[in-house]
Write a protein that holds these residues in place. Structure first.
Motif, mmCIF file in Angstrom:
data_model
loop_
_atom_site.group_PDB
_atom_site.id
_atom_site.type_symbol
_atom_site.label_atom_id
_atom_site.label_comp_id
_atom_site.label_asym_id
_atom_site.label_seq_id
_atom_site.Cartn_x
_atom_site.Cartn_y
_atom_site.Cartn_z
ATOM 1 N N ALA A 244 -12.725 30.038 -5.944
ATOM 2 C CA ALA A 244 -11.751 29.560 -4.930
ATOM 3 C C ALA A 244 -10.211 30.042 -5.110
ATOM 4 N N GLN A 245 -9.808 30.730 -3.907
ATOM 5 C CA GLN A 245 -8.392 30.978 -3.756
ATOM 6 C C GLN A 245 -7.612 30.051 -3.408
ATOM 7 N N LYS A 246 -8.187 29.256 -2.155
ATOM 8 C CA LYS A 246 -7.543 28.263 -1.514
ATOM 9 C C LYS A 246 -8.333 27.137 -1.519
ATOM 10 N N ILE A 247 -7.743 25.826 -1.948
ATOM 11 C CA ILE A 247 -8.540 24.548 -2.170
ATOM 12 C C ILE A 247 -7.881 23.401 -1.336
ATOM 13 N N TYR A 248 -8.678 22.771 -0.601
ATOM 14 C CA TYR A 248 -8.471 21.477 0.218
ATOM 15 C C TYR A 248 -8.987 20.432 -0.473
ATOM 16 N N VAL A 249 -8.184 19.634 -1.185
ATOM 17 C CA VAL A 249 -8.606 18.381 -1.751
ATOM 18 C C VAL A 249 -8.601 17.094 -0.761
ATOM 19 N N LEU A 250 -9.620 16.360 -0.807
ATOM 20 C CA LEU A 250 -9.748 15.169 0.103
ATOM 21 C C LEU A 250 -10.239 14.146 -0.620
ATOM 22 N N PRO A 251 -8.910 13.536 -1.257
ATOM 23 C CA PRO A 251 -8.914 12.153 -2.000
ATOM 24 C C PRO A 251 -8.961 11.130 -1.049
ATOM 25 N N VAL A 252 -9.574 9.905 -1.468
ATOM 26 C CA VAL A 252 -9.565 8.655 -0.734
ATOM 27 C C VAL A 252 -8.364 7.897 -0.782
ATOM 28 N N GLY A 253 -7.760 7.974 -2.088
ATOM 29 C CA GLY A 253 -6.737 6.780 -2.354
ATOM 30 C C GLY A 253 -7.234 5.659 -2.967
ATOM 31 N N TYR A 254 -6.164 4.881 -3.482
ATOM 32 C CA TYR A 254 -6.716 3.561 -4.117
ATOM 33 C C TYR A 254 -5.649 2.432 -3.396
ATOM 34 N N PRO A 255 -6.135 1.783 -2.407
ATOM 35 C CA PRO A 255 -5.394 0.698 -1.989
ATOM 36 C C PRO A 255 -4.919 -0.348 -2.926
ATOM 37 N N TRP A 256 -5.733 -0.587 -3.633
ATOM 38 C CA TRP A 256 -5.395 -1.822 -4.526
ATOM 39 C C TRP A 256 -4.178 -1.602 -5.711
ATOM 40 N N LEU A 257 -3.847 -0.286 -5.730
ATOM 41 C CA LEU A 257 -2.776 0.044 -6.314
ATOM 42 C C LEU A 257 -1.414 -0.496 -6.094
ATOM 43 N N ASN A 258 -1.492 -1.063 -4.576
ATOM 44 C CA ASN A 258 -0.047 -1.568 -4.020
ATOM 45 C C ASN A 258 -0.022 -3.014 -4.375
ATOM 46 N N ARG A 259 -0.889 -3.442 -5.120
ATOM 47 C CA ARG A 259 -0.668 -5.112 -5.486
ATOM 48 C C ARG A 259 -0.990 -5.288 -6.909
ATOM 49 N N GLU A 260 -0.199 -6.218 -7.254
ATOM 50 C CA GLU A 260 -0.230 -6.627 -8.718
ATOM 51 C C GLU A 260 -1.543 -7.224 -9.058
ATOM 52 N N PRO A 261 -2.431 -6.709 -10.276
ATOM 53 C CA PRO A 261 -3.762 -7.353 -10.382
ATOM 54 C C PRO A 261 -3.330 -8.616 -10.867
ATOM 55 N N THR A 262 -4.351 -9.723 -10.604
ATOM 56 C CA THR A 262 -4.371 -11.184 -10.654
ATOM 57 C C THR A 262 -5.362 -11.413 -11.553
ATOM 58 N N ASN A 263 -6.584 -10.546 -11.904
ATOM 59 C CA ASN A 263 -7.680 -10.979 -12.779
ATOM 60 C C ASN A 263 -8.261 -9.653 -13.582
ATOM 61 N N ALA A 264 -9.264 -10.051 -14.358
ATOM 62 C CA ALA A 264 -9.570 -9.023 -15.311
ATOM 63 C C ALA A 264 -10.253 -7.783 -14.567
ATOM 64 N N LEU A 265 -11.049 -7.899 -13.348
ATOM 65 C CA LEU A 265 -11.498 -6.885 -12.773
ATOM 66 C C LEU A 265 -10.445 -6.158 -12.083
ATOM 67 N N GLY A 266 -9.565 -6.816 -11.374
ATOM 68 C CA GLY A 266 -8.466 -6.306 -10.714
ATOM 69 C C GLY A 266 -7.409 -5.396 -11.877
ATOM 70 N N MET A 267 -7.391 -5.804 -12.986
ATOM 71 C CA MET A 267 -6.678 -4.856 -13.805
ATOM 72 C C MET A 267 -7.506 -3.906 -14.302
ATOM 73 N N ALA A 268 -8.686 -3.839 -14.638
ATOM 74 C CA ALA A 268 -9.674 -2.845 -14.945
ATOM 75 C C ALA A 268 -9.644 -1.781 -13.616
ATOM 76 N N LEU A 269 -9.463 -1.905 -12.461
ATOM 77 C CA LEU A 269 -9.337 -1.072 -11.334
ATOM 78 C C LEU A 269 -8.223 -0.427 -11.441
ATOM 79 N N HIS A 270 -7.155 -1.313 -11.468
ATOM 80 C CA HIS A 270 -5.865 -0.715 -11.489
ATOM 81 C C HIS A 270 -5.720 0.304 -12.273
ATOM 82 N N ALA A 271 -6.088 0.058 -13.850
ATOM 83 C CA ALA A 271 -5.886 0.949 -14.597
ATOM 84 C C ALA A 271 -6.705 2.233 -14.642
ATOM 85 N N LEU A 272 -7.812 2.029 -13.962
ATOM 86 C CA LEU A 272 -8.854 3.161 -13.809
ATOM 87 C C LEU A 272 -8.144 4.003 -12.575
#
Length: 305
Positions: free
Chosen positions: A193-221
């Motif tokens: 490929a000479q030109k690449i279009y990247v289509l990410p989805v983003g991570y909405p949970w990055l906009n809030r402070e994690p409040t539990n273990a699962l949230g902390m794991a998702l935030h770190a990942l």
């Protein structure tokens, strides 16, 4: 990086375009809007590479690349419900908790959806070459599937460890491609490929402070994946023209929540149009007919990647 079912590709051709689609569960609806915007700008891929839900979207588009096909993909997405993709079963969940099985959710329902909507049986039958990223369970290495049965390949790419069961292909077990390579830009470059279009989805949970273990794991990942994407783009800027579509980071939507599909499609469409620098919408400067609901997710230029 290993590959199964090798398929010849044309490398080194001027202007060769690749679409790279990342994973993200229900947030993959954002990519539907992005794909529509790219199509309207007459930007068409020579091949597609996808991981997890991005592999599903890539596989569908590879089979239906003609103008107007995005309407059908939109309808498919709007018809999905959480129970269709993540059907919770007390029995299966209990077996997972008790160690009787290695997953909590059966992939039978997702497999039925793929069988119904993917317009070909073998990956090599796609109108546009498609490459599906999976992770070999034993070694943890990324593998690129370019031919062979389509549905097992897609189920493997979507097999979130612990959630869905691994998928056996060629006597090896595979899981979610995002484990090894969430946004495979380097694969696109290796394929010429000479030109690449990247289509990410983003991570909405990055906009809030994690409040539990699962949230902390998702935030770190999410932070790890985000930083890896930034580093991969920066490292390959001189090798290929890489354009990253704006990632969704304005709404708190779970990857298992399919109640915001219309809004996510709208967001992806509008933000991609802005990224592509167009003031013209769908024929007359407006959002397509299927995307005229009031938006609660309003992308701003400052958020564009």
């Amino acid at each position: 990086m290993s590959r199964l079912y090798p398929r010849p590709v044309r490398g080194g051709e001027p202007g060769r375009i690749a679409f790279v689609l990342s994973g993200g569960g229900s947030l993959g609806a954002v990519q539907v809007g992005m794909l529509r915007a790219l199509s309207e700008h007459k930007i068409h891929p020579d091949f597609l590479i996808g991981t997890s839900v991005g592999a599903v979207n890539a596989a569908w588009m590879a089979g239906r690349p003609e103008p107007g096909s995005m309407d059908e993909l939109t309808e498919i997405w709007l018809g999905l419900r959480r129970q269709d993709v993540f059907p919770l079963s007390p029995l299966t969940s209990a077996r997972g908790l008790l160690g009787r099985t290695n997953h909590f959710i059966s992939n039978a329902s997702l497999g039925a959806i793929l069988e119904r909507h993917i317009p070909y049986k073998q990956l090599e039958q796609a109108a546009v070459p498609v490459h599906v990223v999976v992770t070999e369970l034993k070694s943890g290495r990324a593998t690129i599937l370019t031919s062979g049965p389509a549905v097992p390949a897609l189920l493997a790419s979507c097999a979130v460890p612990g959630v869905f069961p691994p998928v056996e292909i060629g006597r090896r077990d595979y899981v979610d491609g995002g484990v090894a390579n969430h946004t495979p830009i380097t694969v696109a470059i290796e394929l010429g490929a000479q030109k690449i279009y990247v289509l990410p989805v983003g991570y909405p949970w990055l906009n809030r402070e994690p409040t539990n273990a699962l949230g902390m794991a998702l935030h770190a990942l999410a932070r790890i994946v985000e930083q890896k994407l930034d580093a991969e783009v920066a490292a390959n800027r001189g090798v290929a023209d890489i354009q990253v579509m704006p990632a969704l980071d304005l709404a708190d939507v779970s990857p298992a929540d399919f109640s915001h599909t219309q809004e996510l499609i709208d967001w992806g469409y509008r933000s991609a149009r802005r990224q592509l620098g167009s003031s013209n919408g769908h024929a007359n400067g407006t959002v397509p007919e299927k995307a005229k609901k009031t938006l609660r997710l309003d992308p701003t230029p400052a958020r564009a990647a």
